[in-house]
Design a protein around this motif. Structure first.
Motif, PDB file in Angstrom:
ATOM      1  N   TYR A  49     -17.902  20.352 -11.726  1.00  0.00           N
ATOM      2  CA  TYR A  49     -18.141  19.864 -10.354  1.00  0.00           C
ATOM      3  C   TYR A  49     -17.556  20.844  -9.350  1.00  0.00           C
ATOM      4  O   TYR A  49     -18.204  21.178  -8.345  1.00  0.00           O
ATOM      5  N   ARG A  50     -16.363  21.336  -9.623  1.00  0.00           N
ATOM      6  CA  ARG A  50     -15.727  22.279  -8.699  1.00  0.00           C
ATOM      7  C   ARG A  50     -16.499  23.592  -8.614  1.00  0.00           C
ATOM      8  O   ARG A  50     -16.784  24.082  -7.517  1.00  0.00           O
ATOM      9  N   THR A  51     -16.813  24.171  -9.788  1.00  0.00           N
ATOM     10  CA  THR A  51     -17.353  25.524  -9.805  1.00  0.00           C
ATOM     11  C   THR A  51     -18.861  25.589  -9.619  1.00  0.00           C
ATOM     12  O   THR A  51     -19.376  26.591  -9.103  1.00  0.00           O
ATOM     13  N   GLU A  52     -19.580  24.535 -10.042  1.00  0.00           N
ATOM     14  CA  GLU A  52     -21.040  24.570  -9.980  1.00  0.00           C
ATOM     15  C   GLU A  52     -21.616  23.773  -8.816  1.00  0.00           C
ATOM     16  O   GLU A  52     -22.790  23.943  -8.490  1.00  0.00           O
ATOM     17  N   PHE A  53     -20.809  22.920  -8.200  1.00  0.00           N
ATOM     18  CA  PHE A  53     -21.326  22.096  -7.109  1.00  0.00           C
ATOM     19  C   PHE A  53     -20.589  22.384  -5.798  1.00  0.00           C
ATOM     20  O   PHE A  53     -21.190  22.857  -4.837  1.00  0.00           O
ATOM     21  N   ILE A  54     -19.283  22.143  -5.767  1.00  0.00           N
ATOM     22  CA  ILE A  54     -18.552  22.298  -4.510  1.00  0.00           C
ATOM     23  C   ILE A  54     -18.427  23.760  -4.099  1.00  0.00           C
ATOM     24  O   ILE A  54     -18.711  24.117  -2.943  1.00  0.00           O
ATOM     25  N   ASP A  55     -18.007  24.640  -5.004  1.00  0.00           N
ATOM     26  CA  ASP A  55     -17.827  26.043  -4.618  1.00  0.00           C
ATOM     27  C   ASP A  55     -19.105  26.678  -4.064  1.00  0.00           C
ATOM     28  O   ASP A  55     -19.062  27.374  -3.035  1.00  0.00           O
ATOM     29  N   PRO A  56     -20.281  26.473  -4.675  1.00  0.00           N
ATOM     30  CA  PRO A  56     -21.497  27.036  -4.078  1.00  0.00           C
ATOM     31  C   PRO A  56     -21.827  26.447  -2.708  1.00  0.00           C
ATOM     32  O   PRO A  56     -22.353  27.165  -1.850  1.00  0.00           O
ATOM     33  N   VAL A  57     -21.525  25.167  -2.500  1.00  0.00           N
ATOM     34  CA  VAL A  57     -21.732  24.592  -1.171  1.00  0.00           C
ATOM     35  C   VAL A  57     -20.829  25.283  -0.152  1.00  0.00           C
ATOM     36  O   VAL A  57     -21.267  25.635   0.954  1.00  0.00           O
ATOM     37  N   ILE A  58     -19.584  25.512  -0.527  1.00  0.00           N
ATOM     38  CA  ILE A  58     -18.648  26.189   0.384  1.00  0.00           C
ATOM     39  C   ILE A  58     -19.128  27.593   0.694  1.00  0.00           C
ATOM     40  O   ILE A  58     -19.112  28.045   1.847  1.00  0.00           O
TER      41      ILE A  58
END
Length: 464
Positions: free
Chosen positions: A152-161
Motif C-alpha cells: 500500500y505504501r510503495t505501490e499506492f501512496i508513494d506514486p500518488v505523492i
C-alpha cells in the motif's frame, strides 16, 4: 505512464524513520501497535508548515468531464452536470490509467491534467486502497490483501505523492479524503460486537488500517498544496456514545503515530457516500412527546444525534479537545441526502406517540439509518458550496458522484461471476427485511442511470 511520472523520483525526507506506538489506554488498537515510541505531537521537524484556512473558499472546483457527460445523458441531468464531484482512486492502476473494475475511463493523472486545463483551483480526490479494504462488505473488490501495508505504501501512496508533487500541478490545490469507512470499521465490526466480521478483526490485528492511514497522512503532509481530511463516518453508525468516543480516540491515534501529527489533518468528512440528512428541520434530539424522549423512538434508537450536521459539529469539537487544531474543518457529503419529492414532510404531526411524531417529522425516509445501498426515494442534496453557514463547516461537497452505484444486487450475474454482491444491495436483506435498494444495480462505482434519475426527481432543494 506519463513522461512526467518517469522524471519524478520519490519524495522522502532525509533520514526519515517510521515510528510506531499509540497510547496504551486505547484498547481497540492491536498489540503490535503498542510497542515502540509513543505518539508524536506538534509540527513536523521538517517539511512545509500546516495548511491554513478553508481550501474551498473562493476556489474554482474541478468538474469531472466523465461524470458530467453521464449526468447530462439522463433527462434533466444537464441542470447539475456542471457541479464538482470527487475523483475516487481505488487501485494503483487508477493513478496513471483507467480504473477498469469501476468502469471509469480516466486515471488520476488525466484528471489532474483536466483540472489544469479547466484553470481549476481545487480538485477533490478520495484515496480508497487500503489492504483488506471495506472489511465489512462482501464486495470489497480491493487489490491488496491482509498484511500488505508495505505494498500500500510503495505501490499506492508513494506514486500518488509523486504525481501530486509534479511541478505541472503546483498551482492546483488538492483536497484528499483518506480512506473512507476504514477507521469506523475498526470500532463497530471488531471484537465482541454483534456486527463483527473476521476481515475487520484481521484489519485490527495486523494494524493495516492505522499504519496505512498514518503513512498516507504523513506523506500527503509533505506537500504544501494538499489538504488532508479524515473520514468521520456518519451519525447513523457512530452517533451512540459507545461508538462516538472510541471512534474519536481512533481518529486521534491515526493522526499521532508512525511519524504523523495532527498538523497533517486539515479536517474531517461526514456522510461520505451516505444518505443521512444534513439537518432534520422538524424534530430535534432534545424533543419530548407526552414526556417520552425522541431518543426512545424506533428511528433514533437512543442515538445522540438526529442528523449529520449536529453529529459532525460534535465530533469536530471532540477532536479539537483531543489536540487537533481549533480550525479543524468539516465537510458534509450532500450528494444524495436531499430527500425531496412528494413524500417530504412539511412539519411535525400534532398528535400521536413518539414514533408517530418522529416518523412523520423526519425527512430521511429510509426505514433504518444503516441502509446504504442505492436507496429508492433519495434525492440530490444541497449543491456544493463553500462556507455554507453552519459553524465549522468548510463545505457541502459531492464526495460520492451521484449516479454511481453503491453495489450490485446480482441481477443477471452467474453464481461463479467472481464478485460477491452484498445482501444490502438486494431488495431484501438476509433476514428478509426490505432494504429500499433499487433493483438491477450494477457493481459498485459503475454508472446507474435509474438511480441518478431518482436523485434528480427527489432533489432538495428542487432543481430549477
Amino acid at each position: 505512464m506519463s513522461l512526467r511520472l518517469l522524471r519524478l523520483r520519490r519524495l522522502r525526507r532525509p533520514g526519515h524513520r517510521r515510528r510506531t506506538g499509540v497510547a496504551a489506554a486505547l484498547l481497540l488498537v492491536p498489540a503490535l501497535l503498542l510497542t515502540g515510541a509513543g505518539p508524536v505531537a506538534g509540527a513536523h521537524a521538517s517539511g512545509p508548515p500546516p495548511r491554513a484556512g478553508n481550501p474551498y473558499q473562493d476556489a474554482r472546483l474541478y468538474v469531472n468531464p466523465e461524470w458530467s457527460a453521464r449526468a447530462a445523458s439522463v433527462p434533466g441531468g444537464e441542470a447539475v452536470a456542471g457541479e464538482p464531484t470527487a475523483v475516487w482512486v481505488e487501485r494503483s492502476s487508477a493513478i496513471t490509467g483507467p480504473d477498469g473494475p469501476a468502469g471509469r475511463t480516466l486515471g488520476l493523472v488525466d484528471h489532474l491534467d483536466e483540472a489544469v486545463a479547466q484553470d481549476a483551483d481545487l480538485i477533490q480526490i478520495v484515496l480508497h486502497g487500503l489492504p483488506n479494504r471495506s472489511c465489512h462488505r462482501l464486495d470489497a473488490d480491493g487489490e491488496l490483501g491482509p498484511g500488505e501495508v508495505d505494498r500500500y505504501r510503495t505501490e499506492f501512496i508513494d506514486p500518488v505523492i509523486e504525481l501530486l508533487a509534479d511541478p505541472a500541478y503546483a498551482s492546483l490545490e488538492v483536497m484528499a479524503l483518506v480512506e473512507p469507512e476504514a477507521l469506523a470499521n475498526l470500532v463497530v465490526h471488531t471484537g465482541s460486537r454483534p456486527w463483527t466480521t473476521y476481515p475487520c478483526d484481521q484489519a485490527l490485528a495486523t494494524g493495516d488500517y492505522l499504519l496505512g492511514i498514518s503513512y498516507a497522512l504523513d506523506r500527503l503532509g509533505e506537500l504544501p498544496n494538499v489538504y488532508s481530511y479524515l473520514d468521520a463516518s456518519h451519525h447513523g453508525l457512530m452517533g451512540w456514545d459507545d461508538n462516538f468516543h472510541p471512534f474519536a480516540d481512533l481518529l486521534h491515534t491515526a493522526a499521532t503515530i508512525d511519524g504523523t501529527t495532527v498538523d497533517d489533518v486539515h479536517g474531517i468528512v461526514v456522510n461520505a457516500a451516505g444518505y443521512g440528512a444534513t439537518h432534520e428541520p422538524y424534530f430535534g434530539i432534545g424533543d419530548f412527546v407526552h414526556g417520552v424522549s425522541v431518543r426512545q423512538s424506533r428511528w433514533v434508537d437512543w442515538n445522540s444525534y438526529a442528523d449529520e450536521l449536529s453529529y459532525g459539529q460534535a465530533l469536530r469539537q471532540e477532536l479539537i479537545g483531543k489536540g487537533f487544531g481549533p480550525d479543524l474543518g468539516l465537510v458534509i457529503d450532500t450528494s444524495r441526502n436531499g430527500w425531496g419529492g412528494p413524500g417530504r414532510p412539511a412539519g411535525s404531526p400534532v398528535t400521536g406517540d413518539v414514533n408517530t411524531y418522529v416518523d412523520g417529522s423526519r425527512i430521511d425516509r429510509r426505514t433504518h439509518t444503516l441502509q446504504w445501498c442505492n436507496q429508492a426515494g433519495a434525492g440530490l442534496g444541497e449543491r456544493p458550496a463553500a462556507s455554507p453557514g453552519p459553524a465549522g463547516v468548510d463545505a457541502y461537497a459531492w464526495i460520492k458522484p451521484p449516479g454511481e452505484s453503491d453495489g450490485s444486487d446480482g441481477t443477471g450475474l452467474p453464481r461463479d461471476h467472481g464478485v460477491l454482491q452484498d445482501r444490502q444491495c438486494e431488495v431484501t436483506d438476509r433476514w428478509g427485511h426490505p432494504t429500499q435498494a433499487l433493483p438491477g444495480s450494477p457493481h459498485r462505482g459503475r454508472w446507474f442511470p435509474e438511480h441518478f434519475a431518482g436523485l434528480l426527481a427527489n432533489a432538495h432543494p428542487p432543481l430549477d
